[in-house]
Design a protein around this motif. Sequence first.
Motif, short mmCIF file in Angstrom:
data_model
loop_
_atom_site.label_atom_id
_atom_site.label_comp_id
_atom_site.label_asym_id
_atom_site.label_seq_id
_atom_site.Cartn_x
_atom_site.Cartn_y
_atom_site.Cartn_z
N TRP A 101 0.81 -1.21 0.00
CA TRP A 101 0.00 0.00 0.00
C TRP A 101 0.85 1.27 0.00
O TRP A 101 0.48 2.27 -0.63
N GLU A 102 1.98 1.24 0.69
CA GLU A 102 2.89 2.38 0.64
C GLU A 102 3.41 2.58 -0.78
O GLU A 102 3.46 3.71 -1.29
N LEU A 103 3.80 1.46 -1.41
CA LEU A 103 4.30 1.53 -2.78
C LEU A 103 3.21 2.02 -3.73
O LEU A 103 3.47 2.83 -4.63
N PHE A 104 2.00 1.56 -3.51
CA PHE A 104 0.87 1.98 -4.34
C PHE A 104 0.67 3.49 -4.25
O PHE A 104 0.50 4.19 -5.26
N GLY A 105 0.68 4.03 -3.04
CA GLY A 105 0.50 5.46 -2.87
C GLY A 105 1.58 6.26 -3.56
O GLY A 105 1.32 7.26 -4.24
N GLN A 106 2.83 5.82 -3.44
CA GLN A 106 3.95 6.51 -4.07
C GLN A 106 3.83 6.46 -5.60
O GLN A 106 4.04 7.46 -6.29
N GLN A 107 3.48 5.29 -6.12
CA GLN A 107 3.43 5.12 -7.57
C GLN A 107 2.24 5.85 -8.19
O GLN A 107 2.35 6.39 -9.30
N ALA A 109 0.96 8.63 -7.01
CA ALA A 109 1.37 10.03 -7.03
C ALA A 109 2.29 10.31 -8.20
O ALA A 109 2.20 11.36 -8.86
N ALA A 110 3.18 9.36 -8.49
CA ALA A 110 4.09 9.53 -9.63
C ALA A 110 3.33 9.57 -10.94
O ALA A 110 3.65 10.36 -11.84
N MET A 111 2.31 8.74 -11.09
CA MET A 111 1.50 8.78 -12.31
C MET A 111 0.74 10.10 -12.41
O MET A 111 0.62 10.69 -13.49
N HIS A 112 0.22 10.58 -11.28
CA HIS A 112 -0.53 11.84 -11.28
C HIS A 112 0.35 13.03 -11.65
O HIS A 112 -0.17 14.07 -12.08
N ARG A 113 1.66 12.91 -11.46
CA ARG A 113 2.54 14.01 -11.82
C ARG A 113 2.67 14.18 -13.34
O ARG A 113 3.24 15.18 -13.80
N HIS A 114 2.15 13.25 -14.10
CA HIS A 114 2.06 13.42 -15.54
C HIS A 114 0.81 14.26 -15.82
O HIS A 114 -0.32 13.80 -15.61
N THR A 115 1.01 15.48 -16.25
CA THR A 115 -0.08 16.44 -16.39
C THR A 115 -0.21 16.91 -17.83
O THR A 115 0.67 16.69 -18.67
N ALA A 116 -1.34 17.56 -18.10
CA ALA A 116 -1.62 18.12 -19.41
C ALA A 116 -2.03 19.59 -19.23
O ALA A 116 -2.48 19.98 -18.14
N PRO A 117 -1.93 20.41 -20.26
CA PRO A 117 -2.33 21.82 -20.14
C PRO A 117 -3.84 22.00 -20.06
O PRO A 117 -4.32 23.05 -19.64
N GLU A 118 -4.59 20.96 -20.43
CA GLU A 118 -6.06 21.02 -20.38
C GLU A 118 -6.60 19.73 -19.77
O GLU A 118 -5.90 18.72 -19.65
N PHE A 119 -7.87 19.79 -19.41
CA PHE A 119 -8.56 18.64 -18.82
C PHE A 119 -9.28 17.87 -19.93
O PHE A 119 -9.89 18.47 -20.82
N GLY A 120 -9.24 16.54 -19.83
CA GLY A 120 -9.92 15.70 -20.82
C GLY A 120 -8.99 14.64 -21.37
O GLY A 120 -8.08 14.17 -20.70
N LEU A 121 -9.22 14.26 -22.62
CA LEU A 121 -8.42 13.24 -23.29
C LEU A 121 -8.74 13.30 -24.77
O LEU A 121 -9.74 13.90 -25.18
N ASP A 122 -7.92 12.65 -25.58
CA ASP A 122 -8.13 12.67 -27.03
C ASP A 122 -9.32 11.84 -27.47
O ASP A 122 -9.73 11.90 -28.63
N PHE A 123 -9.85 11.02 -26.56
CA PHE A 123 -10.98 10.16 -26.90
C PHE A 123 -11.86 9.96 -25.67
O PHE A 123 -11.40 10.10 -24.53
N ALA A 124 -13.13 9.65 -25.91
CA ALA A 124 -14.04 9.33 -24.82
C ALA A 124 -13.67 7.97 -24.24
O ALA A 124 -13.15 7.10 -24.95
N THR A 125 -13.92 7.80 -22.96
CA THR A 125 -13.65 6.53 -22.30
C THR A 125 -14.95 6.02 -21.67
O THR A 125 -16.03 6.58 -21.89
#
Length: 283
Positions: A101-107, A109-125
Amino acid sequence: MSGLSGLESWLQNNEKGCLRERESVGGGCINDTGVVRTDKGESFFLKHNRNAHESMFECEAKSLKIMADTDAIRIPRAYYYDDHCLLLEYLEPGKRKDNYWELFGQQLAAMHRHTAPEFGLDFATFCGTTLQPNSWIRDGYHFFAAQRLMMQGKLAHEQGYLKRGDMEQLERICHRLPSLVPEQPASLVHGDLWSGNAHTGPEGEPVLIDPALYFGWREAELGMTALFGGFPEAFYQAYDEAWPLETGWRERLPLYNLYHLLNHLNLFGGGYLSQVCGVLRRF
């Protein structure tokens, strides 16, 4: 295993062998899932649904690739998809690491640090079987209001779950979002992170599966982790140490979860109505 001719052709063309056996795996309520094995000893994880939306498995395969490209957390590889099935890397679950669980929280957070200038995505999910719009927009408040809360609210109103007064409450919440939620970057979020989508890999490591991917508020991601019982406190502490959260983040989680409660109301019926109305009254 009828209706899988495209998959069988892919296996043979890629010298993986022919399908020989399938072991069903429970846990999902949307697709038939199981481990499939070939006559060459290859093992894969298969999701199969003859009534799936034509783009559902394509969206999932693309989403898994985007998450995997961050190198933040383990993600199963998608090998093949068509309108009715998705073939994935089979990550046989091992014994969880003591610091899972500690590793999960750290990882995460690392994924969340990948950001975009806008909200959304290139396709609907898809969140469950609900098509999730992701049109790019710079304003995170507008994104969450229009493409999350009001989208689900309108569906619930059309189905007769929400009354006019409920919709007025929802609209007031949308107008108040800038005073309720701190500004946050558009982080890459899994989008449907409850305990059922927190898998354990062969070496006991965290693995993310079944995404409803988009760039959105990271606090909203943590909200979903707390909706159905919550993750252990060690997860949240490790996340906060890796990327500190704004004061009062726990108090905001029910607001973010209004989206998922509305989605469950639309998918599974009135059993979620009291929870939805409780959040509407609270905020």
